[in-house]
Scaffold this motif. Structure first.
Motif, PDB file in Angstrom:
ATOM      1  N   LYS A   1      44.217  29.931  36.743  1.00 35.27           N
ATOM      2  CA  LYS A   1      44.196  29.003  37.876  1.00 35.27           C
ATOM      3  C   LYS A   1      42.935  28.144  37.831  1.00 35.27           C
ATOM      4  CE  LYS A   1      44.180  30.798  42.035  1.00 35.27           C
ATOM      5  NZ  LYS A   1      44.577  31.374  43.339  1.00 35.27           N
ATOM      6  N   GLY A   2      41.854  28.737  37.366  1.00 37.05           N
ATOM      7  CA  GLY A   2      40.619  27.965  37.220  1.00 37.05           C
ATOM      8  C   GLY A   2      40.780  26.823  36.237  1.00 37.05           C
ATOM      9  N   GLU A   3      41.474  27.096  35.126  1.00 37.13           N
ATOM     10  CA  GLU A   3      41.731  26.038  34.144  1.00 37.13           C
ATOM     11  C   GLU A   3      42.634  24.948  34.720  1.00 37.13           C
ATOM     12  OE1 GLU A   3      41.090  25.347  30.533  1.00 37.13           O
ATOM     13  OE2 GLU A   3      39.311  26.313  31.304  1.00 37.13           O
ATOM     14  N   LEU A   4      43.570  25.337  35.577  1.00 35.16           N
ATOM     15  CA  LEU A   4      44.421  24.351  36.240  1.00 35.16           C
ATOM     16  C   LEU A   4      43.595  23.451  37.159  1.00 35.16           C
ATOM     17  CD1 LEU A   4      47.502  26.583  37.039  1.00 35.16           C
ATOM     18  CD2 LEU A   4      47.538  24.494  35.656  1.00 35.16           C
TER      19      LEU A   4
ATOM     20  N   ILE B   1      42.504  26.087  46.451  1.00 29.24           N
ATOM     21  CA  ILE B   1      42.795  26.863  45.245  1.00 29.24           C
ATOM     22  C   ILE B   1      43.045  28.340  45.533  1.00 29.24           C
ATOM     23  CG2 ILE B   1      40.331  27.163  44.705  1.00 29.24           C
ATOM     24  CD1 ILE B   1      41.157  27.145  41.717  1.00 29.24           C
ATOM     25  N   ASP B   2      42.356  28.914  46.511  1.00 31.78           N
ATOM     26  CA  ASP B   2      42.484  30.346  46.765  1.00 31.78           C
ATOM     27  C   ASP B   2      43.862  30.737  47.287  1.00 31.78           C
ATOM     28  OD1 ASP B   2      39.916  30.743  45.906  1.00 31.78           O
ATOM     29  OD2 ASP B   2      39.045  30.857  47.911  1.00 31.78           O
TER      30      ASP B   2
ATOM     31  N   LEU C   1      32.914  23.287  40.109  1.00 28.78           N
ATOM     32  CA  LEU C   1      31.564  23.373  39.548  1.00 28.78           C
ATOM     33  C   LEU C   1      31.295  24.771  38.987  1.00 28.78           C
ATOM     34  CD1 LEU C   1      29.588  21.394  42.283  1.00 28.78           C
ATOM     35  CD2 LEU C   1      30.357  20.557  40.052  1.00 28.78           C
ATOM     36  N   ARG C   2      31.763  25.787  39.714  1.00 28.02           N
ATOM     37  CA  ARG C   2      31.576  27.159  39.230  1.00 28.02           C
ATOM     38  C   ARG C   2      32.338  27.378  37.927  1.00 28.02           C
ATOM     39  NH1 ARG C   2      33.245  29.996  43.546  1.00 28.02           N
ATOM     40  NH2 ARG C   2      35.310  30.415  42.713  1.00 28.02           N
ATOM     41  N   GLU C   3      33.577  26.877  37.878  1.00 26.19           N
ATOM     42  CA  GLU C   3      34.367  27.004  36.644  1.00 26.19           C
ATOM     43  C   GLU C   3      33.699  26.264  35.488  1.00 26.19           C
ATOM     44  OE1 GLU C   3      37.113  28.687  35.798  1.00 26.19           O
ATOM     45  OE2 GLU C   3      37.218  29.643  37.772  1.00 26.19           O
ATOM     46  N   MET C   4      33.119  25.106  35.801  1.00 26.22           N
ATOM     47  CA  MET C   4      32.452  24.322  34.764  1.00 26.22           C
ATOM     48  C   MET C   4      31.268  25.090  34.167  1.00 26.22           C
ATOM     49  SD  MET C   4      30.606  20.584  35.054  1.00 26.22           S
ATOM     50  CE  MET C   4      32.023  19.720  35.677  1.00 26.22           C
TER      51      MET C   4
END
Length: 200
Positions: free
Chosen positions: A61-64, A35-36, A116-119
């Motif tokens: 990007k996190g939502e993607l 992702i980065d 997990l962090r985004e969640m």
């Protein structure tokens, strides 16, 4: 004609086709590069849409990543729930649910930890974040169901244990100290922790 039997409009079909292309593009790019190292512009180009259109489907990007991982998580949860139905021992049934979820999350370790962090820290009003939280709640519900099958635990006790199992699973997957460990090692670690909290 019943509303459910009405044909899907061309607009809705086009919208779904774009979402499918976005999901496929993001999945491939995230899997190959992480992702980065992927930009939203790269995803838009691969999906053959404009960047502005992309943000109508996911605002970051996190939502993607949530969009991509949610689909895999849902499949893993379905597989685990089906597997648990074939197992009678509570610990084995819980682990039948946990194993495919952990395997799914560890397909690309950094992406899994970011998911997990985004969640946990993402915006719960965003649809893909909300879907991720719904999947986590579904995991807890599936675990609670298997923990009360033998009639030895009340629904309240089973739900509390399920939340604890969920916390064990998510913390074990998210911990930076576990990034280099094998998936099998993590699953054994989770099993040992769950065994310690389940009444004999």
């Amino acid at each position: 004609m019943h509303p459910a039997s009405q044909p899907v409009s061309r607009r809705e079909r086009n919208k779904q086709a774009k979402l499918d292309r976005i999901t496929a593009a993001a999945r491939e790019l995230f899997a190959v590069h992480g992702i980065d190292d992927v930009t939203t512009q790269q995803i838009a180009e691969k999906a053959d849409i404009g960047a502005g259109t992309l943000f109508l489907y996911a605002k970051s990007k996190g939502e993607l990543l949530l969009l991509v991982q949610n689909s895999a998580y849902a499949d893993a949860l379905a597989k685990g729930t089906a597997g648990a139905a074939e197992v009678s021992a509570p610990l084995d049934a819980v682990m039948a649910i946990v194993r495919p979820v952990v395997e799914c999350n560890r397909t690309q370790v950094h992406n899994g930890r970011t998911y997990l962090r985004e969640m946990v820290f993402g915006d719960p009003n965003e649809p893909h974040h909300h879907a991720a939280l719904t999947l986590a709640a579904g995991t807890e519900a599936a675990i609670a169901d298997v923990l009360q099958r033998d009639g030895r635990r009340s629904p309240e006790t089973a739900a509390t244990l399920a939340r604890t199992v969920s916390a064990i699973m998510f913390l074990t997957m998210a911990a930076s100290t576990n990034t280099s460990r094998s998936t099998d090692d993590l699953i054994l670690d989770i099993r040992d922790q769950v065994a310690a909290i389940l009444p004999a």
